[in-house]
Design a protein around this motif. Structure first.
Motif, PDB file in Angstrom:
ATOM      1  N   ARG A 337       1.071  -1.281  -0.152  1.00 23.28           N
ATOM      2  CA  ARG A 337       0.292   0.524  -0.233  1.00 23.28           C
ATOM      3  C   ARG A 337       0.819   1.450   0.115  1.00 23.28           C
ATOM      4  N   GLN A 338       1.820   1.041   0.840  1.00 25.34           N
ATOM      5  CA  GLN A 338       3.380   2.495   0.891  1.00 25.34           C
ATOM      6  C   GLN A 338       3.714   2.531  -0.360  1.00 25.34           C
ATOM      7  N   VAL A 339       3.995   1.548  -1.036  1.00 26.82           N
ATOM      8  CA  VAL A 339       4.618   1.552  -2.031  1.00 26.82           C
ATOM      9  C   VAL A 339       3.647   2.356  -3.551  1.00 26.82           C
ATOM     10  N   LEU A 340       2.903   2.072  -3.507  1.00 30.35           N
ATOM     11  CA  LEU A 340       1.287   1.829  -4.686  1.00 30.35           C
ATOM     12  C   LEU A 340       1.823   3.412  -4.674  1.00 30.35           C
ATOM     13  N   GLN A 341       1.192   4.119  -2.992  1.00 32.11           N
ATOM     14  CA  GLN A 341       1.305   5.058  -2.899  1.00 32.11           C
ATOM     15  C   GLN A 341       2.515   6.744  -3.611  1.00 32.11           C
ATOM     16  N   GLU A 342       3.508   5.798  -4.099  1.00 27.97           N
ATOM     17  CA  GLU A 342       4.527   6.763  -5.000  1.00 27.97           C
ATOM     18  C   GLU A 342       4.071   6.331  -6.250  1.00 27.97           C
ATOM     19  N   LEU A 343       3.607   5.843  -7.011  1.00 26.65           N
ATOM     20  CA  LEU A 343       3.110   5.715  -8.344  1.00 26.65           C
ATOM     21  C   LEU A 343       2.600   7.205  -8.855  1.00 26.65           C
ATOM     22  N   ARG A 344       1.468   7.484  -8.243  1.00 30.60           N
ATOM     23  CA  ARG A 344       0.924   9.559  -8.238  1.00 30.60           C
ATOM     24  C   ARG A 344       1.554   9.703  -8.955  1.00 30.60           C
ATOM     25  N   PRO A 345       2.464  10.244  -7.453  1.00 30.30           N
ATOM     26  CA  PRO A 345       4.081  11.782  -7.941  1.00 30.30           C
ATOM     27  C   PRO A 345       4.372  11.002  -9.351  1.00 30.30           C
ATOM     28  N   LEU A 346       5.198   9.413  -9.092  1.00 27.68           N
ATOM     29  CA  LEU A 346       5.667   9.164 -10.331  1.00 27.68           C
ATOM     30  C   LEU A 346       5.464   9.588 -11.683  1.00 27.68           C
ATOM     31  N   ASN A 347       4.077   9.336 -11.775  1.00 26.55           N
ATOM     32  CA  ASN A 347       3.417   9.851 -12.861  1.00 26.55           C
ATOM     33  C   ASN A 347       3.375  11.440 -13.723  1.00 26.55           C
ATOM     34  N   ASP A 348       2.757  11.651 -12.235  1.00 27.89           N
ATOM     35  CA  ASP A 348       3.349  13.468 -12.514  1.00 27.89           C
ATOM     36  C   ASP A 348       4.562  13.862 -13.044  1.00 27.89           C
ATOM     37  N   SER A 349       5.727  13.098 -12.484  1.00 30.43           N
ATOM     38  CA  SER A 349       6.961  13.824 -13.168  1.00 30.43           C
ATOM     39  C   SER A 349       6.814  13.151 -14.165  1.00 30.43           C
ATOM     40  N   TYR A 350       6.490  12.306 -14.810  1.00 30.11           N
ATOM     41  CA  TYR A 350       6.601  11.271 -16.308  1.00 30.11           C
ATOM     42  C   TYR A 350       6.079  12.206 -17.160  1.00 30.11           C
ATOM     43  N   LYS A 351       5.356  12.592 -16.823  1.00 28.86           N
ATOM     44  CA  LYS A 351       4.269  13.523 -17.712  1.00 28.86           C
ATOM     45  C   LYS A 351       4.641  14.773 -17.857  1.00 28.86           C
ATOM     46  N   ILE A 352       5.627  15.342 -17.007  1.00 30.13           N
ATOM     47  CA  ILE A 352       6.577  16.999 -16.307  1.00 30.13           C
ATOM     48  C   ILE A 352       7.635  16.011 -18.209  1.00 30.13           C
ATOM     49  N   TYR A 353       8.790  15.389 -18.289  1.00 26.63           N
ATOM     50  CA  TYR A 353       9.257  14.638 -18.665  1.00 26.63           C
ATOM     51  C   TYR A 353       9.360  14.712 -19.811  1.00 26.63           C
ATOM     52  N   ILE A 354       8.300  14.075 -20.463  1.00 24.49           N
ATOM     53  CA  ILE A 354       7.634  13.702 -21.498  1.00 24.49           C
ATOM     54  C   ILE A 354       6.144  14.712 -22.599  1.00 24.49           C
ATOM     55  N   GLY A 355       6.487  15.496 -21.324  1.00 21.19           N
ATOM     56  CA  GLY A 355       5.881  17.156 -22.053  1.00 21.19           C
ATOM     57  C   GLY A 355       6.778  18.026 -22.581  1.00 21.19           C
ATOM     58  N   GLU A 356       8.505  18.235 -22.019  1.00 12.32           N
ATOM     59  CA  GLU A 356       9.354  18.534 -21.986  1.00 12.32           C
ATOM     60  C   GLU A 356      10.598  18.356 -23.285  1.00 12.32           C
ATOM     61  N   LEU A 357      10.434  17.114 -23.103  1.00 14.43           N
ATOM     62  CA  LEU A 357      10.533  16.065 -24.302  1.00 14.43           C
ATOM     63  C   LEU A 357       9.838  16.616 -25.785  1.00 14.43           C
ATOM     64  N   GLN A 358       8.705  16.649 -25.546  1.00 10.67           N
ATOM     65  CA  GLN A 358       7.985  16.703 -27.049  1.00 10.67           C
ATOM     66  C   GLN A 358       8.351  17.594 -27.291  1.00 10.67           C
ATOM     67  N   LEU A 359       8.031  18.491 -26.376  1.00 10.66           N
ATOM     68  CA  LEU A 359       8.795  20.078 -27.086  1.00 10.66           C
ATOM     69  C   LEU A 359       9.926  20.354 -27.257  1.00 10.66           C
ATOM     70  N   ALA A 360      10.976  19.913 -27.040  1.00 10.20           N
ATOM     71  CA  ALA A 360      12.705  19.671 -27.761  1.00 10.20           C
ATOM     72  C   ALA A 360      12.609  18.810 -28.809  1.00 10.20           C
ATOM     73  N   VAL A 361      11.746  17.556 -29.229  1.00 13.79           N
ATOM     74  CA  VAL A 361      12.082  16.753 -30.389  1.00 13.79           C
ATOM     75  C   VAL A 361      10.948  18.066 -31.861  1.00 13.79           C
ATOM     76  N   GLY A 362      10.236  18.540 -31.149  1.00 18.39           N
ATOM     77  CA  GLY A 362       9.796  19.363 -31.981  1.00 18.39           C
ATOM     78  C   GLY A 362      10.415  20.277 -32.723  1.00 18.39           C
TER      79      GLY A 362
END
Length: 370
Positions: A337-362
């Motif tokens: 239960r404790q480990v799964l709580q880390e998935l939501r923040p990890l997901n948010d970080s991933y969206k930020i990195y991917i968004g920045e990468l999309q801008l850089a690639v574009g």
């Protein structure tokens, strides 16, 4: 001791079983030299010396090893005599495109259990009745996952590299020289396939169809990375990634670092390590996937009541499964239960990195065509 995917494809204890860490250096050097001169794919031929056996999927046979930090990694079953000197048998040079082998969602894995069945099992005073229904649901989830050839290819890659103690970055593996921009495009192309796999798991979850169509669409959009991380954490092992993409390219840690920032990659590997702190079986992992999908509290999900009820039932399925394998299942349950709580923040970080990468690639594409 960490133990990964103990029930995925366990080793049959035969005289031909190879113990990790005991392959002569000459064989490993020859293997590496051979791989530098050929295109390598990890998909095992049905006629090859290794076959994946579903018959041993639920038999926890421990692989003997001289290294206490390693244990059974979902080993493959040797068929007949396995000559480890002939490395080409395990790394065939023929290229296979997994994209053509994925198929579509099968009605055979659709759930024949209902939410009412799960609720009745939860409230049943008979332990055998609860176990019967819960086992049926887990088998449906496993059946949906077994159709994922890409996952099996990744499993094959992991097992072979660990068995022969091969370091991927020493090899000229498929996709190693792909540019950052092209590799990002390959990942983008693979997203629809990931959605299809997620839908197959969702179809096997009793009661998921009761969630509104709009909420289901939002769950798929917001929870895709969280589910992907749970489903593939097995392949983040000892600071290396053993994922295989649909086109046969390897998604190694080095390739991840070319796409994502190091802190993000470190977080992904840290999550995997925490998840597999205990000896989780494949049955537990597939239930955890369903739990991740139905975790309430997602943004823009309107009716979270149904999700909350279904999620609690799935946690009870996991609780029953844990009690079969752990004396102190309560501690393991609390840890998960404790480990799964880390998935939501990890997901948010991933969206930020991917968004920045999309801008850089574009931006790079615009400059290259300028």
């Amino acid at each position: 001791m960490e133990c990964r995917g103990r029930d995925e494809h366990d080793t049959i204890a035969t005289n031909t079983t190879v113990k990790m860490g005991r392959v002569p250096d000459a064989i490993k050097e020859k293997a590496i030299a051979d791989l530098h001169h050929q295109q390598v794919t990890m998909w095992p031929s049905s006629q090859g010396p290794i076959a994946i056996s579903s018959a041993v999927a639920d038999r926890p046979t421990q692989l003997q090893t001289s290294n206490p930090s390693r244990c059974c990694l979902g080993e493959l079953e040797p068929v007949g005599h396995a000559d480890k000197d002939d490395f080409d048998q395990y790394f065939p040079g023929q290229s296979v495109n997994l994209e053509d082998m994925q198929g579509t969602r099968s009605s055979e894995v659709a759930s024949d259990l209902t939410f009412c069945d799960l609720l009745a099992a939860f409230n049943s005073p008979w332990a055998w009745k609860k176990a019967e229904i819960y086992d049926r649901m887990i088998e449906q989830l496993l059946q949906a996952q077994r159709s994922d050839l890409q996952r099996q290819a990744s499993l094959s890659l992991l097992n072979k590299c660990k068995t022969l103690n091969i370091v991927l970055e020493e090899l000229d593996y498929p996709g190693k020289h792909t540019t950052r921009e092209d590799f990002f495009k390959e990942l983008t192309v693979s997203i629809p396939r990931c959605v299809q796999k997620l839908l197959s798991i969702c179809d096997a979850v009793p009661g998921f169809s009761l969630i509104s169509e709009a909420d289901r669409a939002m769950i798929l959009k917001e929870g895709l990375f969280e589910w992907w991380m749970m489903a593939n954490a097995l392949f983040f092992f000892e600071e290396e990634s053993y994922l295989v993409l649909g086109n046969g390219h390897f998604y190694t840690r080095a390739k991840m670092l070319s796409i994502l920032e190091k802190p993000m990659v470190d977080e992904m590997f840290a999550f995997s390590k925490k998840l597999y702190q205990f000896e989780l079986t494949e049955r537990m992992i597939v239930v955890l996937q369903a739990i991740v999908i139905t975790t309430p509290g997602r943004k823009n999900v309107v009716n979270s009541v149904n999700m909350h009820q279904l999620n609690e039932l799935l946690w009870d399925v996991l609780r029953c499964e844990l009690t079969r394998h752990f004396d102190d299942s309560h501690t393991v349950m609390h840890h998960l239960r404790q480990v799964l709580q880390e998935l939501r923040p990890l997901n948010d970080s991933y969206k930020i990195y991917i968004g920045e990468l999309q801008l850089a690639v574009g931006k790079d594409n615009q400059e290259s065509h300028g």
